[in-house]
Design a protein around this motif. Structure first.
Motif: not given
Length: 338
Positions: A68-93
């Motif tokens: 469940a926690e992993a799902a929220e992380v995945v959703k947050a990262l996907y929302a970041r991509l929808e906003a036109g931003k990239s994903i770096e290792p630090g963003d995942i952390d």
């Protein structure tokens, strides 16, 4: 379009088969970016949360106790991509840290999405956009914008000075202040400083280098050089602040644990109209002579509870420099407490 969370698969027998949580993604292109090259982003989430993630077409299956926690992380990262931003290792952390915070504090999961996904706490500069990567950093950034006098106290690598300089640059380029003044004590100065080659600027610049490094992250080199030449940005030892009134400026005192009591009082009373002041330091790294009290520790005691002044504290959990730095700090803290 929103991510669809499908019903969890239930096991016939509870002994062997783990439950899985399915997420369905509307944009396969963004899903590919989310997974990263060779699924390295998913691998990082798996490592941080001890889960297993399987990709099936436009779906991700999450298995493990922290699914469940992993799902929220995945959703947050996907929302970041929808906003036109990239994903770096630090963003995942950062997304994982924010997610853990909402679970520990009982905050709503949507709060974590808003904090990390929508960029509500972004700090815009000329070269890059900076975002807090831990809950403590998020609180700190809020207070940097809200308060005229703010303290950031904690170990090295937690972003105290970096975020303060980022906010200073943001406030200057947006016209809220006319200049930036960055200072730190040159504790090794005194007589030995005279043996260094060069004029006064060349003598003190080595002590100011961390501040230059931060500024170079936020401003183009030519722009920074021009602003320093015009004294729109000043970088100077703490001793140079005496007798000045700092008006319409964003003022940052770094390494404040090495300011004496008199120096700290002197600096705090420089605050002029239209200015903001940030004091950062680490109580565990006082380099003053034995028996000389730290001005930071004294100011913390004297100013506690005064309205309009904020205090933010960081721990090894907020270290974003390198994971090994957090381990080193924790080891030293454990040794000091034994």
């Amino acid at each position: 379009m929103a991510i669809t969370t499908l019903p969890e698969t239930t096991a016939e027998t509870p002994s062997d088969l783990p439950l899985e949580l399915l997420l369905q993604f509307p944009d396969n292109r963004l899903l590919i970016e989310l997974c990263g090259e060779f699924d390295r982003n998913l691998a990082q989430i798996e490592h941080l949360l001890s889960v297993h993630i399987l990709r099936r077409g436009n779906e991700l299956a999450l298995l493990g106790e922290a699914r469940a926690e992993a799902a929220e992380v995945v959703k947050a990262l996907y929302a970041r991509l929808e906003a036109g931003k990239s994903i770096e290792p630090g963003d995942i952390d950062a997304a994982v840290r924010m997610g853990v915070s909402t679970r520990d504090t009982g905050a709503r999961q949507s709060d974590q999405m808003e904090m990390f996904g929508s960029g509500a706490l972004e700090i815009g500069t000329r070269k890059k956009t900076v975002e807090p990567r831990t809950p403590a950093q998020a609180d700190y950034v809020r207070n940097l914008f809200r308060h005229e006098l703010a303290f950031g106290i904690g170990p090295a690598g937690t972003g105290k000075t970096y975020l303060a300089v980022a906010v200073a640059v943001n406030q200057m380029i947006n016209g809220h202040v006319d200049k930036i003044i960055l200072s730190r004590p040159a504790v090794e100065a005194g007589e030995r400083l005279g043996f260094l080659p060069g004029d006064m600027k060349e003598k003190v610049d080595p002590y100011m280098q961390p501040l230059y490094d931060a500024l170079h992250d936020f401003l183009p080199g030519k722009t920074l050089a021009k602003l320093i030449e015009e004294k729109t940005i000043e970088i100077a030892p703490l001793a140079f602040m005496r007798g000045r009134t700092l008006s319409n400026a964003y003022v940052v005192l770094d390494e404040a644990q090495n300011a004496t009591s008199m120096q700290m009082k002197m600096f705090l009373t420089r605050l002029g109209q239209g200015s903001r002041m940030v004091i950062t330091g680490d109580r565990s790294q006082v380099d003053l002579p034995r028996g000389q009290p730290s001005g930071l520790i004294e100011a913390e005691r004297i100013l506690d509870g005064i309205g309009g002044i904020s205090f933010n504290y960081f721990t090894s959990k907020d270290v974003v420099r390198h994971p090994m730095v957090a381990k080193v700090i924790e080891a030293y803290d454990a040794d000091a407490g034994s």
